[in-house]
Write a protein that holds these residues in place. Sequence first.
Motif, PDB file in Angstrom:
ATOM      1  N   UNK A  14       0.953  -1.302   0.229  1.00 52.18           N
ATOM      2  CA  UNK A  14      -0.100  -0.511   0.237  1.00 52.18           C
ATOM      3  C   UNK A  14       0.788   1.208   0.318  1.00 52.18           C
ATOM      4  N   UNK A  15       2.202   1.588   1.072  1.00 50.04           N
ATOM      5  CA  UNK A  15       2.886   2.181   1.049  1.00 50.04           C
ATOM      6  C   UNK A  15       3.475   2.509  -0.257  1.00 50.04           C
ATOM      7  N   UNK A  16       3.830   1.210  -1.041  1.00 48.50           N
ATOM      8  CA  UNK A  16       4.488   2.125  -2.627  1.00 48.50           C
ATOM      9  C   UNK A  16       3.314   1.923  -3.670  1.00 48.50           C
ATOM     10  N   UNK A  27      11.208   1.823  -5.060  1.00 49.77           N
ATOM     11  CA  UNK A  27      11.441  -0.001  -5.674  1.00 49.77           C
ATOM     12  C   UNK A  27      11.051  -0.569  -4.244  1.00 49.77           C
ATOM     13  N   UNK A  28      10.711  -1.512  -4.515  1.00 47.99           N
ATOM     14  CA  UNK A  28       9.722  -2.863  -3.142  1.00 47.99           C
ATOM     15  C   UNK A  28      10.679  -4.504  -3.245  1.00 47.99           C
ATOM     16  N   UNK A 125      -2.379   6.175   5.810  1.00 44.39           N
ATOM     17  CA  UNK A 125      -1.731   8.032   5.568  1.00 44.39           C
ATOM     18  C   UNK A 125      -0.956   8.241   6.152  1.00 44.39           C
ATOM     19  N   UNK A 126      -1.207   8.090   7.723  1.00 43.18           N
ATOM     20  CA  UNK A 126      -0.086   8.810   9.221  1.00 43.18           C
ATOM     21  C   UNK A 126       1.149   8.326   8.913  1.00 43.18           C
ATOM     22  N   UNK A 127       1.104   6.638   8.585  1.00 45.19           N
ATOM     23  CA  UNK A 127       2.851   6.595   8.731  1.00 45.19           C
ATOM     24  C   UNK A 127       2.934   7.436   7.065  1.00 45.19           C
ATOM     25  N   UNK A 128       3.155   6.845   6.234  1.00 46.26           N
ATOM     26  CA  UNK A 128       3.216   7.621   5.091  1.00 46.26           C
ATOM     27  C   UNK A 128       3.417   9.241   5.179  1.00 46.26           C
ATOM     28  N   UNK A 129       2.879  10.020   6.840  1.00 43.10           N
ATOM     29  CA  UNK A 129       3.118  11.628   6.464  1.00 43.10           C
ATOM     30  C   UNK A 129       4.069  11.818   7.611  1.00 43.10           C
ATOM     31  N   UNK A 130       4.489  10.452   7.827  1.00 40.62           N
ATOM     32  CA  UNK A 130       5.752  10.300   9.484  1.00 40.62           C
ATOM     33  C   UNK A 130       6.926   9.911   8.521  1.00 40.62           C
ATOM     34  N   UNK A 146      -3.699   3.759  -7.265  1.00 37.92           N
ATOM     35  CA  UNK A 146      -3.159   3.011  -8.210  1.00 37.92           C
ATOM     36  C   UNK A 146      -3.003   1.654  -6.977  1.00 37.92           C
ATOM     37  N   UNK A 147      -4.458   1.103  -6.703  1.00 38.26           N
ATOM     38  CA  UNK A 147      -5.355   0.134  -5.995  1.00 38.26           C
ATOM     39  C   UNK A 147      -5.474   0.226  -4.766  1.00 38.26           C
ATOM     40  N   UNK A 148      -5.802   2.064  -4.007  1.00 39.44           N
ATOM     41  CA  UNK A 148      -5.771   2.164  -2.905  1.00 39.44           C
ATOM     42  C   UNK A 148      -6.750   3.354  -3.468  1.00 39.44           C
ATOM     43  N   UNK A 149      -7.978   3.186  -2.897  1.00 41.20           N
ATOM     44  CA  UNK A 149      -9.508   3.743  -3.146  1.00 41.20           C
ATOM     45  C   UNK A 149      -9.437   4.984  -1.879  1.00 41.20           C
ATOM     46  N   UNK A 150      -9.299   6.234  -1.839  1.00 38.36           N
ATOM     47  CA  UNK A 150      -9.232   7.276  -0.994  1.00 38.36           C
ATOM     48  C   UNK A 150     -11.077   7.729  -0.896  1.00 38.36           C
ATOM     49  N   UNK A 151     -11.716   7.010   0.121  1.00 38.86           N
ATOM     50  CA  UNK A 151     -13.451   7.839  -0.230  1.00 38.86           C
ATOM     51  C   UNK A 151     -13.821   8.892   1.354  1.00 38.86           C
TER      52      UNK A 151
END
Length: 218
Positions: A14-16, A27-28, A125-130, A146-151
Motif C-alpha cells: 500500500x505504501x508503494x 523500489x519494493x 496515511x499517517x505512517x506515510x506522512x511520518x 493505483x489500487x488504493x481508494x480514498x473515500x
Amino acid sequence: MKVLIAGAGRLGTQIARVLSAARNDVTLVERDEDRVAELEGMPQVRLVAGDACEPGLLERAGAFACDLFIAATGRDEDNLVISLLAKRQFGVGRVAARVNEAENTWLFDGRWGVDVAVPATTPLISLIEEATGATDTVALLRLSKAGVEVIETAITARSRAAGHTLGEIGLPAGTVVATVVRDGRPTVPGPGVRLMPGDELLLVSHEATEQEIQAAFQ
C-alpha cells in the motif's frame, strides 16, 4: 524522491502504491518470490526479489541512491537489521521502521538507525506522512489512485455512526480511517474518538467499495 521499501506485505504494498502514485521513484524488496510474481505488473514500482537483510541485495536495489528507506516487514528483528544497514552502511537520509510488537518499541531509535518508528496500528496515511515528512496529507491522499481508494464521508445527525466511537464502527476489510476533520482541524483518529455531526472522515481502502464504506457510517 527515491524510496526503497523492504517488505511487500499488505502495508508495504500500500505504501508503494501511494508513493508511486505521488510520482516518487519506488523500489519494493520482498524475499518471497511467489509474492513478487503475484505483484508483477504493479504500475510504476520496481520489484526486487531477495532478502533485504543482505547488504549486497540492498546495494543492487539502489540503497546508496535512495532518499527514504521504509522497513515494513512483519518481523521486528528484520526491520531493525534493515534500518541499521540503511543508515550506517548506505547513509540513507531518512529511515522509517514498522514496530510490530509494542514491547519492542524501545529498540527502534537512532542506535539502530531508525529516524521514525511507527507502530503497526498507525493508519496507513499517517505512517506515510511520518515517514516522508509530508505536511499536505490530503493532497497525497488524492494522488493515491493505483489500487488504493480514498473515500470521504460526512457525519450528520441522521448518520448511524453519530454518537458512536470509531472502535464501535464495523469497517469493511482492508479499510482504515486516515483522519477525522472536526471544526476544520484534522486529527489522527483513535478507537476512542466519538463521532459527532459535522465530522468529515477520510478513509483509505484497498478492498471495500464506496457503497460498503458509506453503509458503515450512514
